[in-house]
Design a protein around this motif. Structure first.
Motif, PDB file in Angstrom:
ATOM      1  N   TYR A   1     -11.132   1.664  -6.547  1.00 36.12           N
ATOM      2  CA  TYR A   1     -12.372   2.049  -5.873  1.00 36.12           C
ATOM      3  C   TYR A   1     -12.237   3.407  -5.188  1.00 36.12           C
ATOM      4  CZ  TYR A   1     -14.749  -2.399  -6.636  1.00 36.12           C
ATOM      5  OH  TYR A   1     -15.381  -3.467  -7.217  1.00 36.12           O
TER       6      TYR A   1
ATOM      7  N   GLU B   1      -8.075  -1.766  -4.611  1.00 37.79           N
ATOM      8  CA  GLU B   1      -8.421  -0.764  -3.599  1.00 37.79           C
ATOM      9  C   GLU B   1      -8.252   0.648  -4.143  1.00 37.79           C
ATOM     10  OE1 GLU B   1      -7.308  -3.019   0.612  1.00 37.79           O
ATOM     11  OE2 GLU B   1      -5.958  -1.519  -0.240  1.00 37.79           O
ATOM     12  N   ARG B   2      -7.159   0.889  -4.832  1.00 37.56           N
ATOM     13  CA  ARG B   2      -6.910   2.230  -5.362  1.00 37.56           C
ATOM     14  C   ARG B   2      -7.930   2.595  -6.434  1.00 37.56           C
ATOM     15  NH1 ARG B   2      -0.263   2.636  -5.847  1.00 37.56           N
ATOM     16  NH2 ARG B   2       0.161   2.191  -3.638  1.00 37.56           N
TER      17      ARG B   2
ATOM     18  N   ARG C   1       0.821  -1.214   0.000  1.00 34.16           N
ATOM     19  CA  ARG C   1       0.000   0.000   0.000  1.00 34.16           C
ATOM     20  C   ARG C   1       0.855   1.264   0.000  1.00 34.16           C
ATOM     21  NH1 ARG C   1      -3.806  -2.580   4.073  1.00 34.16           N
ATOM     22  NH2 ARG C   1      -5.620  -3.247   2.840  1.00 34.16           N
TER      23      ARG C   1
ATOM     24  N   HIS D   1      -4.698  -6.887  -5.290  1.00 34.00           N
ATOM     25  CA  HIS D   1      -5.572  -6.410  -4.215  1.00 34.00           C
ATOM     26  C   HIS D   1      -5.371  -4.914  -3.980  1.00 34.00           C
ATOM     27  CE1 HIS D   1      -7.922  -6.964  -0.460  1.00 34.00           C
ATOM     28  NE2 HIS D   1      -7.149  -5.980  -0.014  1.00 34.00           N
TER      29      HIS D   1
END
Length: 204
Positions: A119, A116-117, A56, A112
């Protein structure tokens, strides 16, 4: 036929010279140019896969590079597995499988993080469409602060107040056009263009 061994013809020692590019991309399918595969001990020496929390904090470029490093490692492991089957080697398969699993974990974590990024980007874009300070159609300056908008609007209102009031036009253009209506014409006076009244109708 009875012949001496010295008279037996010998095969020609011919080895064709094939030019090989030392920097060819296919060499990347192997860990070394003079080594087809790793030994079981060398294959067991590997680290763990990257976690989602660690990835992340990585930039888009870092994730892109790490993804293709994993793809390259997968190609090498697949090549080594093919060579083991071709040479019928029993050792090294389990170590290569463990290495493969760690590579796949890293690739799943990358996907994954990118999901996330994506959305988060969609949520930010939807929120920006309802923000008066953001204009997504303006490519050069999409964000305009609220204080700048208020100062700009107050400056426009001040310019309007400083301008003099509009005066009514005077002179020839101010005169209204005069329209002759039928009721404005007296019956005793002939209108312009009408035939003159006969003399017989005028009483002396």
């Amino acid at each position: 036929m009875n012949i001496d061994k010295s008279e037996t013809p010998q095969p020609a020692n011919y080895k064709p010279k094939v030019k090989v590019d030392p920097n060819h991309g296919l060499w990347d399918f192997f860990y070394a140019k003079d080594k087809l595969m790793l030994t079981p001990d060398e294959s067991a020496e590997h680290g763990r896969g990257w976690t989602v929390e660690e990835l992340r904090h990585k930039s888009w470029d870092d994730l892109h590079k790490l993804w293709w490093v994993c793809v390259k490692e997968q190609n090498r492991l697949s090549t080594a597995r093919k060579e083991r089957r071709r040479l019928k080697l029993a050792e090294g398969g389990s170590q290569g499988g463990e290495r493969w699993d760690e590579v796949r974990k890293t690739m799943k974590s990358i996907r994954h993080v990118l999901t996330e990024r994506w959305y988060l980007w969609e949520d930010a874009r939807t929120l920006a469409e309802t923000d008066p300070e953001i204009d997504l159609s303006n490519v050069r300056r999409p964000f305009v602060p609220k204080d700048y908008l208020e100062a700009h609007e107050s400056a426009l209102e001040g310019d309007k107040q400083d301008q003099p009031a509009e005066q009514a036009p005077s002179g020839f253009m101010a005169e209204e056009s005069r329209v002759t209506r039928p009721e404005d014409i007296e019956p005793s006076i002939p209108s312009p263009g009408s035939p003159e009244t006969p003399q017989s109708s005028i009483k002396g």
